[in-house]
Motif scaffolding. Structure first.
Motif, PDB file in Angstrom:
ATOM      1  N   ASN A   3       0.830  -1.195   0.000  1.00 40.06           N
ATOM      2  CA  ASN A   3       0.000   0.000   0.000  1.00 40.06           C
ATOM      3  C   ASN A   3       0.869   1.252   0.000  1.00 40.06           C
ATOM      4  O   ASN A   3       1.984   1.247   0.529  1.00 40.06           O
ATOM      5  N   ILE A   4       0.328   2.324  -0.557  1.00 32.11           N
ATOM      6  CA  ILE A   4       1.018   3.614  -0.549  1.00 32.11           C
ATOM      7  C   ILE A   4       0.100   4.618   0.123  1.00 32.11           C
ATOM      8  O   ILE A   4      -1.034   4.834  -0.297  1.00 32.11           O
ATOM      9  N   ASN A   5       0.596   5.219   1.201  1.00 34.18           N
ATOM     10  CA  ASN A   5      -0.128   6.263   1.902  1.00 34.18           C
ATOM     11  C   ASN A   5       0.378   7.592   1.332  1.00 34.18           C
ATOM     12  O   ASN A   5       1.555   7.922   1.489  1.00 34.18           O
ATOM     13  N   PRO A   6      -0.488   8.365   0.676  1.00 41.49           N
ATOM     14  CA  PRO A   6      -0.048   9.618   0.061  1.00 41.49           C
ATOM     15  C   PRO A   6       0.607  10.582   1.065  1.00 41.49           C
ATOM     16  O   PRO A   6       1.532  11.308   0.705  1.00 41.49           O
ATOM     17  N   GLU A   7       0.158  10.561   2.323  1.00 43.21           N
ATOM     18  CA  GLU A   7       0.764  11.427   3.339  1.00 43.21           C
ATOM     19  C   GLU A   7       2.207  11.022   3.612  1.00 43.21           C
ATOM     20  O   GLU A   7       3.085  11.869   3.762  1.00 43.21           O
ATOM     21  N   PHE A   8       2.451   9.725   3.702  1.00 45.85           N
ATOM     22  CA  PHE A   8       3.806   9.232   3.933  1.00 45.85           C
ATOM     23  C   PHE A   8       4.700   9.576   2.743  1.00 45.85           C
ATOM     24  O   PHE A   8       5.811  10.060   2.903  1.00 45.85           O
ATOM     25  N   LYS A   9       4.198   9.325   1.544  1.00 47.78           N
ATOM     26  CA  LYS A   9       4.976   9.578   0.338  1.00 47.78           C
ATOM     27  C   LYS A   9       5.302  11.062   0.192  1.00 47.78           C
ATOM     28  O   LYS A   9       6.406  11.418  -0.225  1.00 47.78           O
ATOM     29  N   MET A  29      19.913  -3.093 -13.553  1.00 49.71           N
ATOM     30  CA  MET A  29      21.188  -3.790 -13.799  1.00 49.71           C
ATOM     31  C   MET A  29      21.566  -4.735 -12.662  1.00 49.71           C
ATOM     32  O   MET A  29      22.015  -5.852 -12.890  1.00 49.71           O
ATOM     33  N   TYR A  30      21.398  -4.281 -11.418  1.00 49.35           N
ATOM     34  CA  TYR A  30      21.914  -5.031 -10.269  1.00 49.35           C
ATOM     35  C   TYR A  30      20.842  -5.585  -9.335  1.00 49.35           C
ATOM     36  O   TYR A  30      21.158  -6.250  -8.358  1.00 49.35           O
ATOM     37  N   GLY A  31      19.606  -5.262  -9.596  1.00 51.17           N
ATOM     38  CA  GLY A  31      18.531  -5.694  -8.711  1.00 51.17           C
ATOM     39  C   GLY A  31      18.299  -4.674  -7.602  1.00 51.17           C
ATOM     40  O   GLY A  31      19.038  -3.707  -7.452  1.00 51.17           O
ATOM     41  N   CYS A  32      17.278  -4.912  -6.842  1.00 52.14           N
ATOM     42  CA  CYS A  32      16.927  -4.010  -5.733  1.00 52.14           C
ATOM     43  C   CYS A  32      17.688  -4.475  -4.494  1.00 52.14           C
ATOM     44  O   CYS A  32      17.325  -5.459  -3.861  1.00 52.14           O
ATOM     45  N   ARG A  33      18.765  -3.762  -4.178  1.00 53.55           N
ATOM     46  CA  ARG A  33      19.656  -4.189  -3.091  1.00 53.55           C
ATOM     47  C   ARG A  33      19.140  -3.814  -1.709  1.00 53.55           C
ATOM     48  O   ARG A  33      19.473  -4.462  -0.728  1.00 53.55           O
ATOM     49  N   ASP A  34      18.360  -2.746  -1.613  1.00 52.57           N
ATOM     50  CA  ASP A  34      17.834  -2.303  -0.317  1.00 52.57           C
ATOM     51  C   ASP A  34      16.374  -2.713  -0.177  1.00 52.57           C
ATOM     52  O   ASP A  34      15.567  -2.536  -1.097  1.00 52.57           O
ATOM     53  N   ALA A  35      16.042  -3.230   0.994  1.00 54.08           N
ATOM     54  CA  ALA A  35      14.660  -3.654   1.257  1.00 54.08           C
ATOM     55  C   ALA A  35      13.725  -2.458   1.267  1.00 54.08           C
ATOM     56  O   ALA A  35      14.108  -1.344   1.637  1.00 54.08           O
ATOM     57  N   ILE A  36      12.510  -2.694   0.870  1.00 51.09           N
ATOM     58  CA  ILE A  36      11.454  -1.684   0.951  1.00 51.09           C
ATOM     59  C   ILE A  36      10.858  -1.809   2.345  1.00 51.09           C
ATOM     60  O   ILE A  36      10.432  -2.889   2.756  1.00 51.09           O
ATOM     61  N   VAL A  37      10.875  -0.716   3.077  1.00 50.45           N
ATOM     62  CA  VAL A  37      10.457  -0.735   4.484  1.00 50.45           C
ATOM     63  C   VAL A  37       8.959  -0.473   4.555  1.00 50.45           C
ATOM     64  O   VAL A  37       8.448   0.471   3.940  1.00 50.45           O
ATOM     65  N   THR A  38       8.272  -1.321   5.349  1.00 53.71           N
ATOM     66  CA  THR A  38       6.816  -1.203   5.459  1.00 53.71           C
ATOM     67  C   THR A  38       6.368  -1.107   6.917  1.00 53.71           C
ATOM     68  O   THR A  38       7.081  -1.510   7.832  1.00 53.71           O
ATOM     69  N   ASN A  40       2.556  -1.949   8.599  1.00 50.74           N
ATOM     70  CA  ASN A  40       1.189  -2.427   8.310  1.00 50.74           C
ATOM     71  C   ASN A  40       0.942  -2.550   6.802  1.00 50.74           C
ATOM     72  O   ASN A  40      -0.076  -2.092   6.292  1.00 50.74           O
ATOM     73  N   ASP A  41       1.905  -3.136   6.104  1.00 53.37           N
ATOM     74  CA  ASP A  41       1.841  -3.353   4.641  1.00 53.37           C
ATOM     75  C   ASP A  41       1.807  -2.060   3.832  1.00 53.37           C
ATOM     76  O   ASP A  41       1.412  -2.057   2.665  1.00 53.37           O
ATOM     77  N   THR A  42       2.207  -0.966   4.431  1.00 48.57           N
ATOM     78  CA  THR A  42       2.267   0.328   3.756  1.00 48.57           C
ATOM     79  C   THR A  42       3.726   0.760   3.670  1.00 48.57           C
ATOM     80  O   THR A  42       4.455   0.695   4.663  1.00 48.57           O
ATOM     81  N   ILE A  43       4.137   1.209   2.495  1.00 48.77           N
ATOM     82  CA  ILE A  43       5.526   1.621   2.296  1.00 48.77           C
ATOM     83  C   ILE A  43       5.827   2.875   3.116  1.00 48.77           C
ATOM     84  O   ILE A  43       5.085   3.856   3.054  1.00 48.77           O
ATOM     85  N   ILE A  44       6.931   2.804   3.883  1.00 47.77           N
ATOM     86  CA  ILE A  44       7.389   3.993   4.603  1.00 47.77           C
ATOM     87  C   ILE A  44       8.787   4.409   4.137  1.00 47.77           C
ATOM     88  O   ILE A  44       9.240   5.504   4.444  1.00 47.77           O
ATOM     89  N   ASP A  45       9.446   3.547   3.378  1.00 48.68           N
ATOM     90  CA  ASP A  45      10.720   3.897   2.756  1.00 48.68           C
ATOM     91  C   ASP A  45      10.915   3.000   1.543  1.00 48.68           C
ATOM     92  O   ASP A  45      10.852   1.776   1.661  1.00 48.68           O
ATOM     93  N   LYS A  81      13.102  11.736   9.745  1.00 53.87           N
ATOM     94  CA  LYS A  81      14.454  11.587  10.288  1.00 53.87           C
ATOM     95  C   LYS A  81      15.298  10.662   9.420  1.00 53.87           C
ATOM     96  O   LYS A  81      16.505  10.869   9.264  1.00 53.87           O
ATOM     97  N   ASN A  82      14.692   9.654   8.843  1.00 55.83           N
ATOM     98  CA  ASN A  82      15.404   8.721   7.976  1.00 55.83           C
ATOM     99  C   ASN A  82      15.927   9.421   6.724  1.00 55.83           C
ATOM    100  O   ASN A  82      16.997   9.081   6.226  1.00 55.83           O
ATOM    101  N   GLN A  83      15.207  10.393   6.220  1.00 53.08           N
ATOM    102  CA  GLN A  83      15.630  11.111   5.019  1.00 53.08           C
ATOM    103  C   GLN A  83      16.917  11.897   5.242  1.00 53.08           C
ATOM    104  O   GLN A  83      17.721  12.056   4.335  1.00 53.08           O
TER     105      GLN A  83
END
Length: 181
Positions: A3-9, A29-38, A40-45, A81-83
């Motif tokens: 899921n994508i929360n527009p406020e988070f994005k 070329m190399y694949g997705c090396r960093d995990a997508i952080v979620t 509650n099944d919503t992307i936060i990074d 803060k992560n940004q």
């Protein structure tokens, strides 16, 4: 599907076209090396990585942080803060991001003020009144004056925002003025 929360994005400064192209080239070329952080099944990074992976049929991993945060406000604070540690953003962008935490920090400041028994003027009045009470030993007066004070320290919202952004309080104030006008 995530899921994508527009406020988070919206909390994340967008990549320039050049940055996006470089990321897309790297992932294809190399694949997705960093995990997508979620949460509650919503992307936060990893919004851009997720989009690129989906469009190019590239496998990706996720890292679930559902149990790390209780509220959306905690998630928003983490996103901002992560940004700061991830991308080369200038002082203005850092300040603008930090200002998005203003309501959260101001709320904490208000909670601390209430827990401490009110504002400084109220404390001064109470202390003066207790100091003039007869039949109390100095130690008893001290205990009474300090008994309503919370363990929490006062919070200066602008100072906290400046610390988070790594800029001066004056910079935070100026950016806030620019953004509100």
């Amino acid at each position: 599907m995530l899921n994508i929360n527009p406020e988070f994005k919206a909390l994340i400064p967008p990549l320039s076209a050049e940055e996006y192209e470089e990321l897309e080239e790297s992932i294809t070329m190399y694949g997705c090396r960093d995990a997508i952080v979620t949460w509650n099944d919503t992307i936060i990074d990893g919004h851009n990585r997720y989009k690129i992976c989906c469009e190019n049929d590239v496998a990706y991993q996720t890292m679930d942080m559902t149990y790390d945060f209780d509220t959306e406000d905690e998630v928003k604070a983490w996103i901002i803060k992560n940004q700061f540690g991830r991308r080369n953003i200038d002082k203005y962008q850092r300040s603008k991001l930090a200002l998005q935490l203003k309501d959260l920090i101001a709320g904490k400041a208000k909670e601390n003020q209430v827990a401490a028994g009110g504002d400084r003027k109220s404390d001064d009045f109470r202390n003066q009144g207790l100091a003039n009470l007869p039949n109390f030993e100095d130690e008893e007066k001290s205990l009474l004056m300090n008994s309503s004070k919370a363990i929490e320290q006062p919070v200066n919202t602008r100072e906290e925002l400046a610390k988070i952004a790594g800029v001066s309080e004056q910079t935070i104030s100026r950016v806030e003025t620019i953004e509100t006008k």
